[in-house]
Motif scaffolding. Sequence first.
Motif, PDB file in Angstrom:
ATOM      1  N   ASP A 217      14.236  29.683  62.629  1.00  0.00           N
ATOM      2  CA  ASP A 217      14.700  28.942  61.432  1.00  0.00           C
ATOM      3  C   ASP A 217      13.869  28.745  60.190  1.00  0.00           C
ATOM      4  OD1 ASP A 217      16.920  28.433  62.984  1.00  0.00           O
ATOM      5  OD2 ASP A 217      16.705  26.327  63.682  1.00  0.00           O
ATOM      6  N   ILE A 218      12.488  28.586  60.405  1.00  0.00           N
ATOM      7  CA  ILE A 218      11.676  28.358  59.570  1.00  0.00           C
ATOM      8  C   ILE A 218      11.565  29.770  58.708  1.00  0.00           C
ATOM      9  CG2 ILE A 218       9.182  28.265  58.860  1.00  0.00           C
ATOM     10  CD1 ILE A 218       9.210  26.076  61.136  1.00  0.00           C
ATOM     11  N   LYS A 219      11.553  30.887  59.604  1.00  0.00           N
ATOM     12  CA  LYS A 219      11.590  32.258  59.065  1.00  0.00           C
ATOM     13  C   LYS A 219      12.600  32.498  58.136  1.00  0.00           C
ATOM     14  CE  LYS A 219       8.362  34.335  62.416  1.00  0.00           C
ATOM     15  NZ  LYS A 219       8.180  35.300  63.287  1.00  0.00           N
ATOM     16  N   ALA A 220      13.858  32.276  58.637  1.00  0.00           N
ATOM     17  CA  ALA A 220      15.062  32.426  57.835  1.00  0.00           C
ATOM     18  C   ALA A 220      15.082  31.716  56.611  1.00  0.00           C
ATOM     19  CB  ALA A 220      16.297  31.894  58.859  1.00  0.00           C
ATOM     20  N   ALA A 221      14.719  30.325  56.619  1.00  0.00           N
ATOM     21  CA  ALA A 221      14.838  29.410  55.438  1.00  0.00           C
ATOM     22  C   ALA A 221      13.756  30.034  54.239  1.00  0.00           C
ATOM     23  CB  ALA A 221      14.471  27.785  55.865  1.00  0.00           C
ATOM     24  N   THR A 222      12.818  30.668  54.967  1.00  0.00           N
ATOM     25  CA  THR A 222      11.660  30.921  53.925  1.00  0.00           C
ATOM     26  C   THR A 222      11.808  32.538  53.372  1.00  0.00           C
ATOM     27  OG1 THR A 222      10.128  31.199  55.426  1.00  0.00           O
ATOM     28  CG2 THR A 222      10.123  29.290  54.302  1.00  0.00           C
ATOM     29  N   GLY A 223      12.730  33.284  54.256  1.00  0.00           N
ATOM     30  CA  GLY A 223      12.979  34.661  53.832  1.00  0.00           C
ATOM     31  C   GLY A 223      11.866  35.350  54.256  1.00  0.00           C
ATOM     32  N   THR A 224      10.986  34.925  55.366  1.00  0.00           N
ATOM     33  CA  THR A 224       9.710  35.792  55.848  1.00  0.00           C
ATOM     34  C   THR A 224      10.174  36.391  57.043  1.00  0.00           C
ATOM     35  OG1 THR A 224       8.842  33.792  57.121  1.00  0.00           O
ATOM     36  CG2 THR A 224       8.039  34.428  54.499  1.00  0.00           C
ATOM     37  N   SER A 225       9.583  37.330  57.516  1.00  0.00           N
ATOM     38  CA  SER A 225       9.739  37.925  59.210  1.00  0.00           C
ATOM     39  C   SER A 225       8.698  37.920  59.853  1.00  0.00           C
ATOM     40  CB  SER A 225      10.178  39.462  58.932  1.00  0.00           C
ATOM     41  OG  SER A 225       9.399  40.123  58.178  1.00  0.00           O
TER      42      SER A 225
ATOM     43  N   GLU B  80      16.543  21.923  54.302  1.00  0.00           N
ATOM     44  CA  GLU B  80      17.179  20.927  54.869  1.00  0.00           C
ATOM     45  C   GLU B  80      18.242  21.355  55.745  1.00  0.00           C
ATOM     46  OE1 GLU B  80      19.223  18.710  51.552  1.00  0.00           O
ATOM     47  OE2 GLU B  80      17.343  17.781  51.317  1.00  0.00           O
ATOM     48  N   TYR B  81      18.964  22.577  55.699  1.00  0.00           N
ATOM     49  CA  TYR B  81      19.766  23.049  56.676  1.00  0.00           C
ATOM     50  C   TYR B  81      19.131  23.770  57.931  1.00  0.00           C
ATOM     51  CZ  TYR B  81      23.939  21.935  54.013  1.00  0.00           C
ATOM     52  OH  TYR B  81      25.094  21.449  53.268  1.00  0.00           O
ATOM     53  N   ALA B  82      17.835  24.116  57.477  1.00  0.00           N
ATOM     54  CA  ALA B  82      17.022  24.966  58.693  1.00  0.00           C
ATOM     55  C   ALA B  82      16.519  23.857  59.282  1.00  0.00           C
ATOM     56  CB  ALA B  82      15.957  25.781  58.102  1.00  0.00           C
ATOM     57  N   VAL B  83      16.117  22.642  59.123  1.00  0.00           N
ATOM     58  CA  VAL B  83      15.514  21.563  59.682  1.00  0.00           C
ATOM     59  C   VAL B  83      16.395  21.014  60.478  1.00  0.00           C
ATOM     60  CG1 VAL B  83      14.573  19.315  59.307  1.00  0.00           C
ATOM     61  CG2 VAL B  83      13.603  21.163  58.332  1.00  0.00           C
ATOM     62  N   LEU B  84      17.664  20.875  60.132  1.00  0.00           N
ATOM     63  CA  LEU B  84      18.932  20.357  60.744  1.00  0.00           C
ATOM     64  C   LEU B  84      19.240  21.275  61.926  1.00  0.00           C
ATOM     65  CD1 LEU B  84      20.829  18.187  61.108  1.00  0.00           C
ATOM     66  CD2 LEU B  84      22.454  19.228  59.624  1.00  0.00           C
ATOM     67  N   ALA B  85      19.186  22.207  61.662  1.00  0.00           N
ATOM     68  CA  ALA B  85      19.367  23.572  62.787  1.00  0.00           C
ATOM     69  C   ALA B  85      18.496  23.439  63.897  1.00  0.00           C
ATOM     70  CB  ALA B  85      19.671  25.042  62.135  1.00  0.00           C
ATOM     71  N   GLY B  86      17.098  23.370  63.415  1.00  0.00           N
ATOM     72  CA  GLY B  86      16.275  23.284  64.311  1.00  0.00           C
ATOM     73  C   GLY B  86      16.230  21.859  65.392  1.00  0.00           C
ATOM     74  N   ALA B  87      16.520  20.894  64.629  1.00  0.00           N
ATOM     75  CA  ALA B  87      16.561  19.676  65.369  1.00  0.00           C
ATOM     76  C   ALA B  87      17.998  19.845  66.347  1.00  0.00           C
ATOM     77  CB  ALA B  87      16.992  18.285  64.397  1.00  0.00           C
ATOM     78  N   VAL B  88      18.988  20.192  66.013  1.00  0.00           N
ATOM     79  CA  VAL B  88      20.121  20.543  66.972  1.00  0.00           C
ATOM     80  C   VAL B  88      19.774  21.255  68.019  1.00  0.00           C
ATOM     81  CG1 VAL B  88      22.485  21.392  67.292  1.00  0.00           C
ATOM     82  CG2 VAL B  88      21.940  19.969  65.265  1.00  0.00           C
ATOM     83  N   ILE B  89      18.993  22.562  67.686  1.00  0.00           N
ATOM     84  CA  ILE B  89      18.564  23.404  68.823  1.00  0.00           C
ATOM     85  C   ILE B  89      17.872  22.694  69.812  1.00  0.00           C
ATOM     86  CG2 ILE B  89      17.244  25.296  69.129  1.00  0.00           C
ATOM     87  CD1 ILE B  89      18.665  26.560  66.583  1.00  0.00           C
ATOM     88  N   ALA B  90      16.900  21.911  69.133  1.00  0.00           N
ATOM     89  CA  ALA B  90      15.782  21.292  70.045  1.00  0.00           C
ATOM     90  C   ALA B  90      16.524  20.344  70.805  1.00  0.00           C
ATOM     91  CB  ALA B  90      14.808  20.632  69.103  1.00  0.00           C
TER      92      ALA B  90
END
Length: 65
Positions: A57-65, A20-30
Amino acid sequence: MIRQLIRDFLKEEDGLAAVEYAVLAGAVIAGVSALTAAIFGDKNSSFTAIGTAILNDIKAATGTS
């Protein structure tokens, strides 16, 4: 046994807050990127920045690189 595992899985919400925080951060950045594009008119680089920010943001939320 299996039903209990499924119930426990559906009740677990630990990772949900991070998503949820990652999606919110993505929306703010958009929103900020769209506002910047409207003010300065550089649409192509703004949309690239939006896509990159959301992907990061998606990569950070899921822990992928």
